[in-house]
Design a protein around this motif. Structure first.
Motif, PDB file in Angstrom:
ATOM      1  N   ALA A 180       0.833  -1.205   0.000  1.00  0.00           N
ATOM      2  CA  ALA A 180       0.000   0.000   0.000  1.00  0.00           C
ATOM      3  C   ALA A 180       0.864   1.249   0.000  1.00  0.00           C
ATOM      4  CB  ALA A 180      -0.931  -0.014   1.213  1.00  0.00           C
ATOM      5  N   THR A 230      -2.256   5.023   3.116  1.00  0.00           N
ATOM      6  CA  THR A 230      -1.615   3.731   3.315  1.00  0.00           C
ATOM      7  C   THR A 230      -2.215   3.002   4.509  1.00  0.00           C
ATOM      8  OG1 THR A 230       0.452   4.506   2.351  1.00  0.00           O
ATOM      9  CG2 THR A 230       0.589   2.599   3.788  1.00  0.00           C
ATOM     10  N   THR A 290      -5.958   2.026   3.825  1.00  0.00           N
ATOM     11  CA  THR A 290      -6.060   0.935   2.853  1.00  0.00           C
ATOM     12  C   THR A 290      -5.676  -0.395   3.490  1.00  0.00           C
ATOM     13  OG1 THR A 290      -5.576   2.433   1.031  1.00  0.00           O
ATOM     14  CG2 THR A 290      -5.232   0.085   0.633  1.00  0.00           C
ATOM     15  N   SER A 291      -4.582  -0.417   4.206  1.00  0.00           N
ATOM     16  CA  SER A 291      -4.150  -1.657   4.868  1.00  0.00           C
ATOM     17  C   SER A 291      -5.174  -2.122   5.884  1.00  0.00           C
ATOM     18  CB  SER A 291      -2.807  -1.444   5.557  1.00  0.00           C
ATOM     19  OG  SER A 291      -1.837  -1.062   4.633  1.00  0.00           O
TER      20      SER A 291
END
Length: 96
Positions: A15, A25, A28-29
């Motif tokens: 990401a 990041t 998203t993770s």
């Protein structure tokens, strides 16, 4: 559990390689890991998800067969290696 942690780190690295910001990041993770955990109770599909490994220690202590976690172990290992390779390839082309 250690393999799941390695998968989460590899996913975060991927990401970070795709996205530029810290917030994107992290979200998203976290979104991918939480959605996998929410999909786990869906029948036989759930036994292949990496999130199944989170409860493996408890399941093994309660008498679950170790072979019941094999599909999740294989998928998690493959995804972790693939995410690490993709992140390495993407980050090697980025200018610092």
């Amino acid at each position: 559990m250690a393999l799941y942690l390695a998968f989460a780190v590899a996913l975060t690295a991927l990401a970070a390689a795709v996205l530029r910001g810290v917030v994107g990041t992290a979200l998203t993770s976290l979104g991918v890991l939480l959605s996998a955990a929410l999909l786990e109770p869906l029948g036989t599909f759930g036994r292949w998800l990496p999130s199944r490994l989170v409860g493996a220690l408890d399941g093994l202590l309660r008498g679950a067969a170790p072979s019941s976690y094999t599909p999740a172990l294989v998928v998690t290992a493959v995804l972790a290696v693939a995410a690490t390779a993709a992140a390495t390839a993407l980050l090697s082309r980025r200018d610092i």
